[in-house]
Scaffold this active site. Structure first.
Site, PDB file in Angstrom:
ATOM      1  N   ASP A  13       0.810  -1.231   0.000  1.00  0.00           N
ATOM      2  CA  ASP A  13       0.000   0.000   0.000  1.00  0.00           C
ATOM      3  C   ASP A  13       0.838   1.273   0.000  1.00  0.00           C
ATOM      4  OD1 ASP A  13      -2.262  -1.690   0.320  1.00  0.00           O
ATOM      5  OD2 ASP A  13      -1.859  -1.761   2.462  1.00  0.00           O
ATOM      6  N   LYS A  16       2.402   2.282  -5.114  1.00  0.00           N
ATOM      7  CA  LYS A  16       3.095   1.823  -6.325  1.00  0.00           C
ATOM      8  C   LYS A  16       2.276   2.077  -7.582  1.00  0.00           C
ATOM      9  CE  LYS A  16       3.165  -2.274  -4.543  1.00  0.00           C
ATOM     10  NZ  LYS A  16       2.783  -2.044  -3.137  1.00  0.00           N
ATOM     11  N   GLY A  40      -4.314  -4.029  -4.442  1.00  0.00           N
ATOM     12  CA  GLY A  40      -5.310  -3.040  -4.853  1.00  0.00           C
ATOM     13  C   GLY A  40      -4.636  -1.711  -5.100  1.00  0.00           C
ATOM     14  N   HIS A  41      -4.835  -1.175  -6.278  1.00  0.00           N
ATOM     15  CA  HIS A  41      -4.279   0.141  -6.602  1.00  0.00           C
ATOM     16  C   HIS A  41      -5.437   1.090  -6.831  1.00  0.00           C
ATOM     17  CE1 HIS A  41      -0.466  -1.605  -7.160  1.00  0.00           C
ATOM     18  NE2 HIS A  41      -0.550  -1.904  -8.427  1.00  0.00           N
ATOM     19  N   GLN A 223       2.108  -5.823  -3.249  1.00  0.00           N
ATOM     20  CA  GLN A 223       2.473  -5.943  -1.818  1.00  0.00           C
ATOM     21  C   GLN A 223       3.818  -5.248  -1.556  1.00  0.00           C
ATOM     22  OE1 GLN A 223       1.413  -9.275  -3.308  1.00  0.00           O
ATOM     23  NE2 GLN A 223      -0.566  -8.373  -2.973  1.00  0.00           N
TER      24      GLN A 223
HETATM   25  P1  IMP Z   1      -2.666 -12.767   1.617  1.00  0.00           P
HETATM   26  O1  IMP Z   1      -1.728 -12.169   0.614  1.00  0.00           O
HETATM   27  O2  IMP Z   1      -4.116 -12.514   1.277  1.00  0.00           O
HETATM   28  O3  IMP Z   1      -2.389 -14.225   1.857  1.00  0.00           O
HETATM   29  O4  IMP Z   1      -2.424 -12.031   3.013  1.00  0.00           O
HETATM   30  C1  IMP Z   1      -1.206 -12.187   3.734  1.00  0.00           C
HETATM   31  C2  IMP Z   1      -0.804 -10.876   4.391  1.00  0.00           C
HETATM   32  O5  IMP Z   1      -0.436  -9.945   3.388  1.00  0.00           O
HETATM   33  C3  IMP Z   1      -1.905 -10.189   5.203  1.00  0.00           C
HETATM   34  O6  IMP Z   1      -1.319  -9.525   6.294  1.00  0.00           O
HETATM   35  C4  IMP Z   1      -2.470  -9.165   4.236  1.00  0.00           C
HETATM   36  O7  IMP Z   1      -3.080  -8.082   4.902  1.00  0.00           O
HETATM   37  C5  IMP Z   1      -1.203  -8.750   3.521  1.00  0.00           C
HETATM   38  N1  IMP Z   1      -1.447  -8.233   2.169  1.00  0.00           N
HETATM   39  C6  IMP Z   1      -1.705  -8.939   1.051  1.00  0.00           C
HETATM   40  N2  IMP Z   1      -1.833  -8.121   0.002  1.00  0.00           N
HETATM   41  C7  IMP Z   1      -1.637  -6.873   0.453  1.00  0.00           C
HETATM   42  C8  IMP Z   1      -1.598  -5.596  -0.190  1.00  0.00           C
HETATM   43  O8  IMP Z   1      -1.760  -5.435  -1.396  1.00  0.00           O
HETATM   44  N3  IMP Z   1      -1.346  -4.548   0.631  1.00  0.00           N
HETATM   45  C9  IMP Z   1      -1.118  -4.680   1.965  1.00  0.00           C
HETATM   46  N4  IMP Z   1      -1.134  -5.847   2.587  1.00  0.00           N
HETATM   47  C10 IMP Z   1      -1.385  -6.938   1.845  1.00  0.00           C
END
Ligand code: IMP
Length: 435
Positions: A13, A16, A40-41, A223
């Site tokens: 977040d 990017k 998510g962008h 991420q």
């Molecule tokens: P997962 O990717 O859904 O398996 O989540 C694993 C961890 O990564 C969790 O703490 C999510 O909140 C975090 N996470 C996954 N995608 C994002 C993102 O795009 N931004 C921020 N945190 C993320």
């Protein structure tokens, strides 16, 4: 001309999408290389808000080649919905290319993600519940279903059967769910395959062609570094590698094809989900950052945890990614805070001090950040476009960060709008344009 990787330098977040959007105009191709619709962008273009989960944000440039690389996990329901939504708003999506080798998120992955978190109870990771982890697990177990499988009914049915079989015990609670009906899943995924077929391609080849012709390819990370499966705050991480090195594997290029690596970091820190966060603020300043920075997840709508900038973690990210430039976003959010703090070390409750990001989880979970204090700045900086027009204290804050990391700051974000940025060096159009 080599490519440029844009990666998250914190816990995701960082903004990017906006950087990618700004650079995309000048490159031949944008390719995503890992993650899925856990990302998510939000892009604000001419006052219109666009939210992207899978499609690279470069799609807003008509006809631009935007690839979803082999390293991405794709939920075809989400992708088709995202494409339909863009088309309804008049966006030309003809440039989208989807790797035939990318793995598919299946309905059982989503159920398993949710069930897994429920089972962990208080120890949950706080995943986005989009099926990301179970999908990558199947990929590693060689039980994954790939995009190309949607084009062959016989193969698809067989592979779904083989993938579901070992999951029966874990899926017992959902046994009667229509989501798990083999026939229904096969039919649905064949339909998705049919709809997505015009976009399916050998995306690695497209990268080689572009790079070979001397064009620039932008590798768009999702991420952030501290959520990296290998290098992040395991197990509170995602199931892919958001670091720049993964762009090679996830897009199908060699290390020498990536010449520039820009890490994107907020001027403070946020994190969604559970896990250690040494600079977290649970006081009024944390609330101010959340409110002013609109720190709510694009994908899940969860409030983000907020804290001071962590230079220990950021220096770790600079090294892991081989960062050649830093993009500092949301500097405007810090305006009006009297004294700014940045973490320059961690202190373990038993007294040991760490200048470097500790590899040991129990240290990281209990460490307290040690701070350097810098004077804050005031006023609305949303209209500033040149570094020298920033308040002196804001410039000093940026300089301190760049010196500490040993990485030059390339771009500073001063507001949510596309134009609310300050290029600190030469505008990259000169170096990024095709030879
Ligand atoms: P997962 O990717 O859904 O398996 O989540 C694993 C961890 O990564 C969790 O703490 C999510 O909140 C975090 N996470 C996954 N995608 C994002 C993102 O795009 N931004 C921020 N945190 C993320």
């Amino acid at each position: 001309m080599p490519g440029i990787a844009i990666v998250g330098a914190q816990w995701g977040d960082e903004g990017k999408g906006k950087v990618t959007d700004l650079l995309a105009e000048q490159v031949e191709m944008v390719v995503r290389f890992q993650g899925g619709n856990n990302a998510g962008h939000t892009i604000v273009r001419d006052g219109e808000v666009f939210k992207f989960h899978l499609v690279p944000s470069g799609i807003l440039y008509p006809g631009k080649t935007c690839a979803i690389g082999n390293g991405v996990v794709v939920d075809p329901r989400v992708l088709t919905e995202e494409l339909d939504g863009l088309r309804r708003r008049g966006v030309d999506t003809s440039g989208l290319r989807l790797s035939a080798n990318a793995h598919l998120i299946m309905p059982y992955h989503v159920l398993l993600d949710t069930a897994g978190e429920a089972k962990l109870g208080k120890l949950e990771i706080g995943t986005t519940r989009r099926g990301i982890g179970p999908c990558y697990a199947d990929k590693a177990a060689r039980l994954g279903i790939r995009v190309q499988d949607m084009l062959d009914e016989k193969i698809l049915r067989k592979k779904i059967m083989a993938a579901m079989e070992p999951k029966r015990p874990a899926l017992r609670d959902f046994a009667k769910s229509p989501e798990l009906d083999l026939h229904a899943i096969t039919e649905e995924y064949l339909t998705h395959g049919h709809r997505l077929e015009p976009h399916i391609a050998d995306t690695a080849h497209l990268c080689w062609d572009a790079l070979g012709a001397g064009r620039t390819v932008l590798f768009e990370g999702a991420q952030g570094t501290l959520l990296d499966l290998d290098h992040g705050t395991y197990p509170f991480v995602t199931s892919s590698n958001p670091v720049a090195g993964a762009a090679c594997v996830g897009a199908g290029v060699g290390p020498r094809d990536i010449g520039e690596v820009w890490g994107v970091a907020k001027a403070y820190t946020t994190r969604v989900g559970a896990g250690p966060f040494p600079t977290e603020l649970e006081d009024g300043i944390g609330r101010v950052l959340r409110e002013r920075g609109s720190e709510v997840g694009t994908t899940t709508g969860r409030d983000r945890r907020c804290g001071w900038l962590d230079l220990v973690a950021l220096r770790y990210a600079a090294r892991l990614n081989g960062m050649t430039g830093l993009v500092l976003t949301k500097l405007d959010v810090l305006s009006g805070i009297e004294t700014l703090r940045v973490a320059v070390g961690y202190r373990h409750p038993e007294g040991a001090r760490f200048d470097e990001f500790p590899y040991h989880q129990s240290i990281l979970h209990t460490a307290e950040a040690e701070y350097e204090e810098l004077p804050g700045f005031e006023g609305d900086i949303g209209g500033v476009r040149r570094e020298q027009d920033l308040p002196k204290e804001a410039r000093e804050y940026i300089e301190y960060i760049a010196d500490h990391l040993g990485v030059p700051v390339q771009l500073i974000g001063v507001g949510p709008g596309r134009d609310q940025v300050i290029w600190t060096g030469e505008q990259p159009s000169l170096s990024l344009r095709a030879a």
